[in-house]
Structure formats: C-alpha cells, structure tokens
Design a protein around this motif. Sequence first.
Motif, PDB file in Angstrom:
ATOM      1  N   ASP A 160     -22.899 -31.870 -13.639  1.00 53.78           N
ATOM      2  CA  ASP A 160     -22.432 -32.312 -14.946  1.00 53.78           C
ATOM      3  C   ASP A 160     -23.642 -32.625 -15.815  1.00 53.78           C
ATOM      4  OD1 ASP A 160     -20.986 -33.178 -17.095  1.00 53.78           O
ATOM      5  OD2 ASP A 160     -20.528 -35.150 -16.253  1.00 53.78           O
ATOM      6  N   GLY A 161     -24.185 -31.620 -16.453  1.00 52.48           N
ATOM      7  CA  GLY A 161     -25.355 -31.789 -17.299  1.00 52.48           C
ATOM      8  C   GLY A 161     -25.693 -30.473 -17.957  1.00 52.48           C
ATOM      9  N   ASN A 162     -26.623 -30.488 -18.895  1.00 51.72           N
ATOM     10  CA  ASN A 162     -26.998 -29.274 -19.613  1.00 51.72           C
ATOM     11  C   ASN A 162     -28.321 -28.671 -19.135  1.00 51.72           C
ATOM     12  OD1 ASN A 162     -24.720 -29.306 -21.415  1.00 51.72           O
ATOM     13  ND2 ASN A 162     -25.706 -31.016 -22.486  1.00 51.72           N
ATOM     14  N   HIS A 163     -29.246 -29.534 -18.703  1.00 52.22           N
ATOM     15  CA  HIS A 163     -30.531 -29.070 -18.209  1.00 52.22           C
ATOM     16  C   HIS A 163     -30.865 -29.797 -16.907  1.00 52.22           C
ATOM     17  CE1 HIS A 163     -30.793 -27.720 -22.386  1.00 52.22           C
ATOM     18  NE2 HIS A 163     -31.692 -26.846 -21.975  1.00 52.22           N
ATOM     19  N   PHE A 164     -31.602 -29.114 -16.026  1.00 49.57           N
ATOM     20  CA  PHE A 164     -31.954 -29.712 -14.744  1.00 49.57           C
ATOM     21  C   PHE A 164     -33.437 -29.519 -14.456  1.00 49.57           C
ATOM     22  CE2 PHE A 164     -31.775 -25.331 -13.448  1.00 49.57           C
ATOM     23  CZ  PHE A 164     -32.618 -25.237 -12.352  1.00 49.57           C
ATOM     24  N   TYR A 165     -33.926 -30.346 -13.536  1.00 48.17           N
ATOM     25  CA  TYR A 165     -35.274 -30.221 -12.990  1.00 48.17           C
ATOM     26  C   TYR A 165     -35.141 -30.430 -11.493  1.00 48.17           C
ATOM     27  CZ  TYR A 165     -40.073 -31.475 -11.679  1.00 48.17           C
ATOM     28  OH  TYR A 165     -41.301 -31.534 -11.070  1.00 48.17           O
ATOM     29  N   ALA A 166     -35.767 -29.574 -10.706  1.00 48.72           N
ATOM     30  CA  ALA A 166     -35.709 -29.710  -9.253  1.00 48.72           C
ATOM     31  C   ALA A 166     -37.057 -29.354  -8.653  1.00 48.72           C
ATOM     32  CB  ALA A 166     -34.625 -28.811  -8.672  1.00 48.72           C
ATOM     33  N   THR A 167     -37.492 -30.148  -7.697  1.00 50.19           N
ATOM     34  CA  THR A 167     -38.750 -29.862  -7.011  1.00 50.19           C
ATOM     35  C   THR A 167     -38.621 -30.276  -5.552  1.00 50.19           C
ATOM     36  OG1 THR A 167     -41.157 -30.191  -7.036  1.00 50.19           O
ATOM     37  CG2 THR A 167     -39.800 -32.102  -7.590  1.00 50.19           C
ATOM     38  N   GLY A 168     -39.397 -29.653  -4.704  1.00 49.91           N
ATOM     39  CA  GLY A 168     -39.315 -30.020  -3.301  1.00 49.91           C
ATOM     40  C   GLY A 168     -40.205 -29.171  -2.420  1.00 49.91           C
ATOM     41  N   VAL A 169     -40.207 -29.526  -1.149  1.00 51.79           N
ATOM     42  CA  VAL A 169     -40.955 -28.815  -0.114  1.00 51.79           C
ATOM     43  C   VAL A 169     -39.979 -28.489   1.010  1.00 51.79           C
ATOM     44  CG1 VAL A 169     -42.831 -28.942   1.571  1.00 51.79           C
ATOM     45  CG2 VAL A 169     -43.101 -30.011  -0.684  1.00 51.79           C
ATOM     46  N   ASN A 213     -28.973 -35.941 -18.315  1.00 51.30           N
ATOM     47  CA  ASN A 213     -28.147 -37.112 -18.629  1.00 51.30           C
ATOM     48  C   ASN A 213     -28.611 -38.372 -17.897  1.00 51.30           C
ATOM     49  OD1 ASN A 213     -27.331 -36.634 -16.008  1.00 51.30           O
ATOM     50  ND2 ASN A 213     -25.284 -35.923 -16.549  1.00 51.30           N
ATOM     51  N   GLY A 214     -29.762 -38.287 -17.215  1.00 55.54           N
ATOM     52  CA  GLY A 214     -30.320 -39.451 -16.532  1.00 55.54           C
ATOM     53  C   GLY A 214     -29.985 -39.541 -15.058  1.00 55.54           C
ATOM     54  N   ILE A 215     -29.071 -38.734 -14.587  1.00 53.76           N
ATOM     55  CA  ILE A 215     -28.715 -38.743 -13.166  1.00 53.76           C
ATOM     56  C   ILE A 215     -29.830 -38.094 -12.360  1.00 53.76           C
ATOM     57  CG2 ILE A 215     -27.121 -37.791 -11.460  1.00 53.76           C
ATOM     58  CD1 ILE A 215     -24.908 -38.037 -13.537  1.00 53.76           C
ATOM     59  N   TYR A 216     -30.195 -38.714 -11.239  1.00 57.26           N
ATOM     60  CA  TYR A 216     -31.215 -38.142 -10.358  1.00 57.26           C
ATOM     61  C   TYR A 216     -30.856 -38.469  -8.921  1.00 57.26           C
ATOM     62  CZ  TYR A 216     -33.150 -42.738  -9.276  1.00 57.26           C
ATOM     63  OH  TYR A 216     -33.304 -44.017  -8.812  1.00 57.26           O
ATOM     64  N   TRP A 217     -31.443 -37.731  -8.018  1.00 57.28           N
ATOM     65  CA  TRP A 217     -31.300 -38.073  -6.606  1.00 57.28           C
ATOM     66  C   TRP A 217     -32.386 -37.383  -5.776  1.00 57.28           C
ATOM     67  CZ3 TRP A 217     -27.393 -34.951  -8.858  1.00 57.28           C
ATOM     68  CH2 TRP A 217     -27.334 -33.631  -8.404  1.00 57.28           C
ATOM     69  N   PHE A 218     -32.594 -37.961  -4.578  1.00 56.33           N
ATOM     70  CA  PHE A 218     -33.473 -37.383  -3.573  1.00 56.33           C
ATOM     71  C   PHE A 218     -32.609 -36.873  -2.426  1.00 56.33           C
ATOM     72  CE2 PHE A 218     -36.186 -40.449  -5.735  1.00 56.33           C
ATOM     73  CZ  PHE A 218     -37.362 -39.746  -5.902  1.00 56.33           C
ATOM     74  N   GLY A 219     -33.102 -35.867  -1.776  1.00 51.43           N
ATOM     75  CA  GLY A 219     -32.405 -35.338  -0.607  1.00 51.43           C
ATOM     76  C   GLY A 219     -33.409 -34.794   0.381  1.00 51.43           C
ATOM     77  N   GLY A 220     -32.907 -34.411   1.543  1.00 52.74           N
ATOM     78  CA  GLY A 220     -33.794 -33.817   2.534  1.00 52.74           C
ATOM     79  C   GLY A 220     -33.258 -33.971   3.937  1.00 52.74           C
ATOM     80  N   GLY A 221     -34.141 -33.730   4.866  1.00 51.98           N
ATOM     81  CA  GLY A 221     -33.745 -33.860   6.260  1.00 51.98           C
ATOM     82  C   GLY A 221     -34.702 -33.129   7.175  1.00 51.98           C
ATOM     83  N   LEU A 252     -29.555 -39.476  -2.711  1.00 49.97           N
ATOM     84  CA  LEU A 252     -30.081 -40.834  -2.587  1.00 49.97           C
ATOM     85  C   LEU A 252     -30.579 -41.298  -3.954  1.00 49.97           C
ATOM     86  CD1 LEU A 252     -32.232 -41.127   0.667  1.00 49.97           C
ATOM     87  CD2 LEU A 252     -29.797 -41.456   0.346  1.00 49.97           C
ATOM     88  N   ASN A 253     -30.070 -42.442  -4.380  1.00 49.34           N
ATOM     89  CA  ASN A 253     -30.534 -43.047  -5.629  1.00 49.34           C
ATOM     90  C   ASN A 253     -30.476 -44.558  -5.472  1.00 49.34           C
ATOM     91  OD1 ASN A 253     -27.757 -43.630  -5.929  1.00 49.34           O
ATOM     92  ND2 ASN A 253     -27.441 -41.696  -6.998  1.00 49.34           N
ATOM     93  N   ASN A 254     -30.430 -45.299  -6.550  1.00 49.43           N
ATOM     94  CA  ASN A 254     -30.498 -46.763  -6.457  1.00 49.43           C
ATOM     95  C   ASN A 254     -29.312 -47.396  -5.742  1.00 49.43           C
ATOM     96  OD1 ASN A 254     -32.960 -46.865  -7.699  1.00 49.43           O
ATOM     97  ND2 ASN A 254     -32.140 -47.162  -9.747  1.00 49.43           N
ATOM     98  N   HIS A 255     -28.263 -46.623  -5.516  1.00 44.49           N
ATOM     99  CA  HIS A 255     -27.108 -47.159  -4.778  1.00 44.49           C
ATOM    100  C   HIS A 255     -27.464 -47.476  -3.335  1.00 44.49           C
ATOM    101  CE1 HIS A 255     -24.443 -46.465  -8.114  1.00 44.49           C
ATOM    102  NE2 HIS A 255     -24.777 -45.193  -8.174  1.00 44.49           N
ATOM    103  N   PHE A 256     -28.612 -46.975  -2.848  1.00 47.61           N
ATOM    104  CA  PHE A 256     -29.012 -47.195  -1.465  1.00 47.61           C
ATOM    105  C   PHE A 256     -29.991 -48.364  -1.329  1.00 47.61           C
ATOM    106  CE2 PHE A 256     -27.014 -43.171  -1.137  1.00 47.61           C
ATOM    107  CZ  PHE A 256     -26.627 -43.018   0.185  1.00 47.61           C
ATOM    108  N   GLN A 257     -29.967 -49.275  -2.274  1.00 51.02           N
ATOM    109  CA  GLN A 257     -30.709 -50.538  -2.218  1.00 51.02           C
ATOM    110  C   GLN A 257     -32.218 -50.382  -2.341  1.00 51.02           C
ATOM    111  OE1 GLN A 257     -28.625 -53.119  -2.355  1.00 51.02           O
ATOM    112  NE2 GLN A 257     -27.008 -51.597  -2.148  1.00 51.02           N
ATOM    113  N   LEU A 258     -32.690 -49.180  -2.540  1.00 48.38           N
ATOM    114  CA  LEU A 258     -34.109 -48.953  -2.764  1.00 48.38           C
ATOM    115  C   LEU A 258     -34.297 -48.350  -4.148  1.00 48.38           C
ATOM    116  CD1 LEU A 258     -35.189 -47.366   0.649  1.00 48.38           C
ATOM    117  CD2 LEU A 258     -35.458 -49.734  -0.059  1.00 48.38           C
ATOM    118  N   ASN A 259     -35.402 -48.701  -4.801  1.00 49.16           N
ATOM    119  CA  ASN A 259     -35.617 -48.135  -6.124  1.00 49.16           C
ATOM    120  C   ASN A 259     -36.173 -46.712  -6.013  1.00 49.16           C
ATOM    121  OD1 ASN A 259     -38.465 -48.248  -5.763  1.00 49.16           O
ATOM    122  ND2 ASN A 259     -38.531 -50.357  -6.536  1.00 49.16           N
ATOM    123  N   LYS A 260     -36.374 -46.096  -7.157  1.00 56.64           N
ATOM    124  CA  LYS A 260     -36.774 -44.686  -7.187  1.00 56.64           C
ATOM    125  C   LYS A 260     -38.086 -44.458  -6.453  1.00 56.64           C
ATOM    126  CE  LYS A 260     -37.132 -40.925 -10.569  1.00 56.64           C
ATOM    127  NZ  LYS A 260     -37.054 -40.598 -12.017  1.00 56.64           N
TER     128      LYS A 260
END
Length: 296
Positions: free
Chosen positions: A79-88, A113-121, A183-191
């Motif tokens: 749900d947004g118009n533009h995105f940015y994604a980076t990773g390894v 729109n300000g939404i961000y998250w981290f992912g991985g595994g 993963l975002n601020n909902h997981f009790q850790l900041n960015k």
Amino acid sequence: MNKETIGQEFRALQLFICNELERIDGTAKFSEDAWDRLEGGGGKTRTIRNGSLIEKGGVAFSEVYGPVSEEMKTQLKLDGNHFYATGVSIVLHPNNPHVPIIHMNVRYFELDNGIYWFGGGIDLTPHYVIHDQAILFHKQLRTVCNKYDESFYAKFKEWADEYFSIPHRAETRGVGGIFFDHLNNHFQLNKEQLFRFCLDLGESFPFIYEEQADLGRNKLVTAAEKQWMNYRRGRYVEFNLVHDRGTKFGLFSGGRTESILMSLPPLAEWEYNYKPDVNSLEGQTLTYLSQKHTYL
C-alpha cells in the motif's frame, strides 16, 4: 537512521562475508557483477565456484527503488506509491554431501508513506541430517538473538519451521533456523536496534558456516552419496521456485533474474517416485525431515 546508511552498511556486510568465505574455502575467489535496474537502483552480485569447499555460492547485494507497480500491489499486497529495498542474500552449495547447504538473507524495505520493516533469516539444509550438528547451529542462532531480545529465538525458530517447509512433499527443507519479516517498532526495539540485529546476524554467518563445514568437509564421498546430494538439491530447487518469498519479490519487482536465481545449485536431479530404503541414511534423513524437532 536513513535508508542510504542502511544500504551502505549492507554493502559493507557483503564484502565482509565474501572475504571470510574466501578464507574458509582456501582456494576460490569471488568475482563481482554490477548491474543496474531500469526503474531505479541496482546491485552487486558476487559469486564463487569450484573451490575446495564451495562448488557454487553467491553473496548478492541489491539496492532498488521506484514506483510500486500494480503487479507488486496485487502480488505483494503493498500500500504505497514508491518503494526502496536493500539487502544481502547468500546461498552456498558445497561440493561434499557431508557439508550442508546454507542460506541467509537480511533486508530492509521502505514505502513512501513511512511504513518500513526489516526481514531475513538463516537456515541449514543438510544432505544427511545429524541431529547434534543441528543443535550446534541452533545454539549459535540463539546466542545472536538473545543479545537483542530473549524471545526472538523461540518466535523466529517457529516462524522458520513454518516457512522453510515443502508442503507438497510434507517435509521441511532442512533443520530450520530462524526467519523474521515485517520487523518494526512493534517488536519493542527501535529502528537502529533492529538494524544492528540484522548486521549481527550477517556478521555471524561465516563463522556459523565454518563450524558446520569443518565437521564434514574432509569426509570421503561415494558416487551414491553424490547422487543423493543431487536429489536433495532438487528439493531445494522446488522450494525456491515454488514457495520462496524473496524469489517472488525479486521477480515481481522487476529485479535481475540472474541474481535472483543465483540460489539454485549447479546440478540437481529428480527420479520418478524415488524411495530410499527407510533404514538407510538417506531414508532416515527423509523420515527426520517429515517430523518436527526441538533443538534447544
């Protein structure tokens, strides 16, 4: 912490991991292929092959951005118009069936729109499962997780068990690991803390792999064991092409196909209705992968 800094740190992580993997392999060196994405951004794909340990491996860095296409909105529910994604992203296929396939990725995603998250595994796919070696692997992951939140390992291990499965085979891909997404601020850790968790996992990767590799890289190999390795690689291909979210995101976002599919092994086999003797090591491995296991 802005997205440019995250991208720079992920690029540095890629180079660190490649340097360590060259040390661990002992003979092969990485080559680098830089690429650009027409819609915005690009990446650096680094590959290694025919080493003393690694038959084929890749450590890819990407940093892509641009409009959110209609296909991305539909397939990825964005749900947004533009995105940015980076990773390894990393996948290593060894040349000895007594060394497991290993995968890891860390990534960051941001919408306008300000939404961000981290992912991985990270997960381990042995050709022959040895339970005690799986325990060592999970202990390493718990150590990394506990630096940030003692609830992470249990949560992310369960998530990995669900994610790294092959439903049409009623098997897990391997012995699991950890998996996390959104993963975002909902997981009790900041960015910044979440970012440091991703970096820590990435920096731990080569040493986790080295421990696993050293347990099997010098074992003698028979022709039958090599063929079994190719059967197990076939299962790996099935998961990556049918179920893997990273593969789907890369393809739907207009990513570079060669880099997205670098995770595939150099050789794989399928045999119609192949069923090893249930008492053989191969049969025991398949039985193991059809069950749920607790390692810690």
